[in-house]
Design an enzyme around this catalytic site. Structure first.
Site, PDB file in Angstrom:
ATOM      1  CG  ASP A 193      -1.801   1.235   1.275  1.00 58.11           C
ATOM      2  OD1 ASP A 193      -2.660   1.372   0.393  1.00 58.11           O
ATOM      3  OD2 ASP A 193      -1.630   2.062   2.199  1.00 58.11           O
ATOM      4  CD  GLU A 277      -5.238   1.095  -4.014  1.00 51.40           C
ATOM      5  OE1 GLU A 277      -6.412   1.485  -4.123  1.00 51.40           O
ATOM      6  OE2 GLU A 277      -4.565   1.224  -2.978  1.00 51.40           O
ATOM      7  CB  CYS A 329     -12.728  -6.143   8.362  1.00 54.27           C
ATOM      8  SG  CYS A 329     -11.887  -7.059   9.686  1.00 54.27           S
ATOM      9  CB  CYS A 332     -14.521 -10.757   9.514  1.00 49.39           C
ATOM     10  SG  CYS A 332     -14.973  -9.006   9.653  1.00 49.39           S
ATOM     11  CB  CYS A 348     -13.847  -4.991  12.266  1.00 52.86           C
ATOM     12  SG  CYS A 348     -15.011  -5.960  11.272  1.00 52.86           S
ATOM     13  CG  ASP A 358      -1.441   3.409   6.187  1.00 51.18           C
ATOM     14  OD1 ASP A 358      -2.352   3.816   5.441  1.00 51.18           O
ATOM     15  OD2 ASP A 358      -0.757   4.163   6.899  1.00 51.18           O
TER      16      ASP A 358
END
Length: 408
Positions: A193, A277, A329, A332, A348, A358
């Site tokens: 990231d 990304e 998240c 999950c 979360c 990050d």
């Protein structure tokens, strides 16, 4: 794979004059050919083919007005015409959607920041036994060799940058089998990231601070720019001040490039697959963060990762810029919507994990690319979630359960 190796050149006085003459002749040949095609287009005539331009260049050298073109190697002039053909080809491919759109070819100026000429094997350039670079009609130029060439180069390009430094650039073909043996075997994968506070955050929890080379050199650059603005235009002192500004910027660019090379090589060496990304750099460069975005140099870093992964047999993945990596998240996979930039940690609501923004995004980048990574790196600390009343105590069937653990 074809790679370009660049080395520093140190020409003496006569050789600098010969290089300047070659730069000027190549520029004139390019501009003359471009003018011929532009005049034909304005007159409604067909596109002038390269063979006609090459013949016109040969005839021009026989005239009194362009007789000085014969003072340099003919290969340099022909390669200048090939550069014009490549510029037109890229322009037309951009119009057809085959590549990103770019502008039409423009005339070159002797005041351009970068001057370059190219020699092919037909020019009979060579590397002398003493390690000098022998260029036709220029001489044996001293080279500072920082590494060995992996193979015999096919072309060499002599370059002069804005700060007055000279470089020679070789195009070489690398051996794929030899490249694969240079990197150790590994099964690790990583998601990256990219950011501004931290240049890169990895899915394993590692954070790499942004060096901010431009920000650190701003004070020195400011003084150099102020000194340049006080010099009279066209004076020798102004030219000296301009070179000082260019050298200050060159030091910043060199330091940033070295940082990108070291980090990209480390990531490719330690991981079998890398995911990053795809950021909208052009869009971010139009915001108030423009200077910081350009200082980070994300595009150059990602390009290095891509070609080094292809060279050394690693997998490289680009994740779409619209992937909600900061909203999901990683523990999950529940998405709870966008969050402002000032929120660096969040809890979360489904699993109760406290996530670093990050690191969580880096893990999601890796997962979006199909890499099998663990989400433990994104979890800062688990938060205690109170159990519901129905999950504790004695039930009607006589079975007792512990808090938070359902009955069998």
């Amino acid at each position: 794979m074809q790679l370009r190796y660049s080395f520093r050149l140190y020409p003496n006085g006569p050789q600098r004059s010969a290089l300047a003459r070659a730069f000027g002749c190549a520029r004139v040949a390019y501009n003359d050919a471009l003018r011929t095609r532009e005049d034909a287009r304005a007159s409604g005539l067909p596109f002038v083919p390269p063979a006609v331009l090459s013949k016109a260049l040969t005839e021009a050298k026989k005239t009194e007005a362009r007789s000085w073109l014969g003072e340099v190697s003919a290969v340099v002039l022909q390669q200048s015409l090939r550069d014009l053909d490549a510029a037109y080809r890229n322009f037309f491919d951009g119009l057809k959607g085959k590549r990103p759109r770019m502008g039409a070819p423009r005339f070159k100026s002797r005041k351009d920041n970068r001057q370059a000429i190219r020699f092919t094997a037909n020019a009979r350039w060579s590397i002398t036994p003493g390690g000098d670079l022998s260029l036709p009609k220029i001489g044996d130029v001293r080279v500072k060799w920082s590494r060995r060439l992996p193979s015999v180069p096919s072309t060499v390009t002599a370059v002069k940058d804005a700060s007055g430094r000279y470089f020679c650039s070789f195009v070489v073909e690398t051996d794929p089998a030899d490249d694969l043996t240079r990197m150790p075997e590994t099964d690790a994968v990583v998601g990256i990231d990219l950011g501004l506070t931290h240049f890169a955050v990895l899915s394993d929890g590692r954070k790499i601070d942004s060096p901010k080379f431009l920000r650190r050199a701003e004070k020195k650059l400011k003084r150099a720019q102020q000194a340049l603005s006080r010099k009279a235009k066209g004076s020798k002192n102004r030219d000296k001040a301009r070179i000082k500004v260019a050298r200050a910027h060159a030091r910043v660019a060199d330091a940033r490039r070295e940082f990108h090379h070291q980090l990209s090589t480390e990531l490719i060496r330690d991981n079998q697959a890398v995911a990053v990304e795809d950021l909208a750099v052009k869009g971010l460069a139009r915001t108030r963060l423009a200077k910081s975005v350009h200082d980070a140099g994300w595009s150059a870093f990602v390009t290095m990762l891509e070609y080094k992964a292809a060279r050394y047999g690693r997998a490289f993945h680009r994740v779409g810029r619209f992937e909600p990596t900061s909203q999901v998240c990683s523990n999950c996979s529940v998405q709870d919507g966008p969050k402002p930039l000032h929120i660096r940690e969040w809890t979360c609501g489904a699993c109760g994990a406290v996530l670093d923004r990050d690191i969580n995004a880096a893990v999601n980048v890796a997962k979006a690319a199909g890499l099998a990574v663990t989400a433990c790196g994104a979890q800062v600390r688990p938060e205690h979630v109170p159990a519901r009343r129905v999950e504790a105590g004695t039930h009607r069937d006589g079975q007792t359960t512990m808090v938070g653990i359902p009955a069998p």
